[in-house]
Design an enzyme around this catalytic site. Structure first.
Site, short mmCIF file in Angstrom:
data_model
loop_
_atom_site.label_atom_id
_atom_site.label_comp_id
_atom_site.label_asym_id
_atom_site.label_seq_id
_atom_site.Cartn_x
_atom_site.Cartn_y
_atom_site.Cartn_z
N ASP A 1 -2.25 -14.25 3.22
CA ASP A 1 -3.37 -13.51 3.80
C ASP A 1 -3.17 -13.45 5.31
O ASP A 1 -3.13 -14.49 5.98
CB ASP A 1 -4.67 -14.25 3.45
CG ASP A 1 -5.90 -13.50 3.90
OD1 ASP A 1 -5.76 -12.51 4.65
OD2 ASP A 1 -7.01 -13.92 3.50
N TYR B 1 -14.17 2.44 10.12
CA TYR B 1 -12.71 2.58 10.15
C TYR B 1 -12.28 3.09 11.53
O TYR B 1 -11.37 2.55 12.15
CB TYR B 1 -12.30 3.55 9.04
CG TYR B 1 -10.83 3.88 8.95
CD1 TYR B 1 -9.91 2.94 8.51
CD2 TYR B 1 -10.38 5.17 9.25
CE1 TYR B 1 -8.56 3.27 8.40
CE2 TYR B 1 -9.04 5.50 9.13
CZ TYR B 1 -8.15 4.55 8.71
OH TYR B 1 -6.82 4.89 8.60
N GLY C 1 0.81 -1.23 0.00
CA GLY C 1 0.00 0.00 0.00
C GLY C 1 0.83 1.27 0.00
O GLY C 1 2.05 1.24 -0.18
N1 SER Z 1 -5.92 8.65 5.42
C1 SER Z 1 -6.94 7.95 6.17
C2 SER Z 1 -8.27 8.06 5.53
O1 SER Z 1 -8.54 9.09 4.97
C3 SER Z 1 -7.02 8.48 7.58
O2 SER Z 1 -6.22 7.76 8.40
O3 SER Z 1 -9.05 7.17 5.64
#
Ligand code: SER
Length: 318
Positions: A53, A142, A11
């Protein structure tokens, strides 16, 4: 840190953290891992790579034993905007990879770094100079995973002595791999669009202030915190870190000074607007400064100049 495993290495952060750790600890001491075969194909050009994974604890544990890993950087996560589209999967991936990492760290005596985020905060958090220890009631899956992850990581430290450490990253601006599915992604995309098309359509309101970090500072945050003297750490999971706070109109002003033809319009994404409005405008990172010497060097103007230069080279544009 002698033998390091980076999971989720393909990533935005991982593709730059791997070479950063290689420079510090040597190429033979860093293993990059990702779930996607195509990502692993490109990682293989720069590092020892394993494709697996992280939700499969047996394979994950085998890799840790195979390379005698003593430090894990867990970068596996779906970001905030993607998470709102598929919340159940976001919980499964974000918490599953963390729980497996904690268990493996416990069984194998590894230190573990897992980034938290500004996403751990919510509407009821003070938005100006957000304190280190404050209300944390996020409104996204999140953020829920990040708060739960901070608590779980502290639990593994106090209950089992696992050396868990973390920072709350703001938006990270970089010119390597693109971020994906984050609310702060606009602050990266604007540079590519400015150079390619001289125009950008912004998904966040002009006055949406958010904390940001340039990648070189973000990489130093990871390695400096993991090298910090544990006796000096009052906090562990997780430290506020920031270097700048700005909104889309600030970035527009920076851009037209350097690219006078640049234009920007707005097509607001309501989900992202809501997420950004719930996050801090600016964080207080004094605990990180006091406990382990956090001291970012890149400010907004330096970052903008460097990003434009790097992306012009990347896109072969003069
Ligand atoms: N960059 C991330 C987001 O925008 C924040 O931790 O989800």
């Amino acid at each position: 840190m002698k033998n390091i495993l980076v999971i989720g290495a393909g990533g935005q952060i991982g593709t730059e953290l791997v070479p950063h750790l290689q420079r510090l600890y040597g190429e033979d001491h860093v293993v990059a891992a990702d779930v996607k075969p195509e990502t692993c194909h490109s990682l293989r050009a720069m590092a020892i790579t394993e494709q697996f994974d992280a939700l499969d604890i047996n394979i994950y544990a085998q890799i840790v034993k195979k390379y005698r890993i003593d430090s894990i950087f867990n970068l596996v996560a779906l970001l905030s905007a993607t998470g709102e589209k598929i919340p159940q999967l976001a919980w499964e991936i974000n918490m599953g990879a963390l729980l497996n990492s904690l268990e493996i760290a416990k069984e194998n005596g590894c230190a573990l770094f897992t980034p938290s985020s500004i996403g751990a905060f919510g509407h009821s958090t003070p938005h100006q100079q957000t304190p280190q220890d404050t209300v944390m009631r996020p409104g996204t899956i999140y953020g829920v995973c990040k708060v739960a992850g901070e608590l779980l990581s502290d639990y593994y430290f106090t209950r089992f002595g696992v050396d868990t450490r973390s920072v709350r990253f703001p938006g990270i601006i970089s010119n390597g791999a693109l971020p994906g599915g984050g609310t702060t992604d606009y602050a990266v995309e604007i540079f590519y669009q400015a150079i390619k098309n001289k125009r950008f359509t912004c998904p966040l309101p002009a006055d949406s202030y958010l904390d940001m970090l340039y990648m070189p500072d973000a990489l130093n945050a990871c390695s400096q915190l993991m090298e910090a003297d544990p006796a000096k750490l009052i906090h562990r999971n997780s430290f506020n870190v920031t270097a700048m706070s700005f909104c889309p109109s600030d970035l527009y002003d920076d851009m037209i000074k350097r690219i006078p033809e640049f234009t920007m319009d707005y097509q607001i994404n309501p989900v992202m607007r809501e997420i950004a409005a719930s996050w801090p405008d600016s964080m207080d990172d004094s605990c990180a400064r006091n406990e382990w010497g956090w001291n970012p060097v890149w400010d907004r103007q330096m970052m903008v100049d460097d990003m434009l230069q790097a992306i012009r080279i990347k896109l072969s544009v003069k």
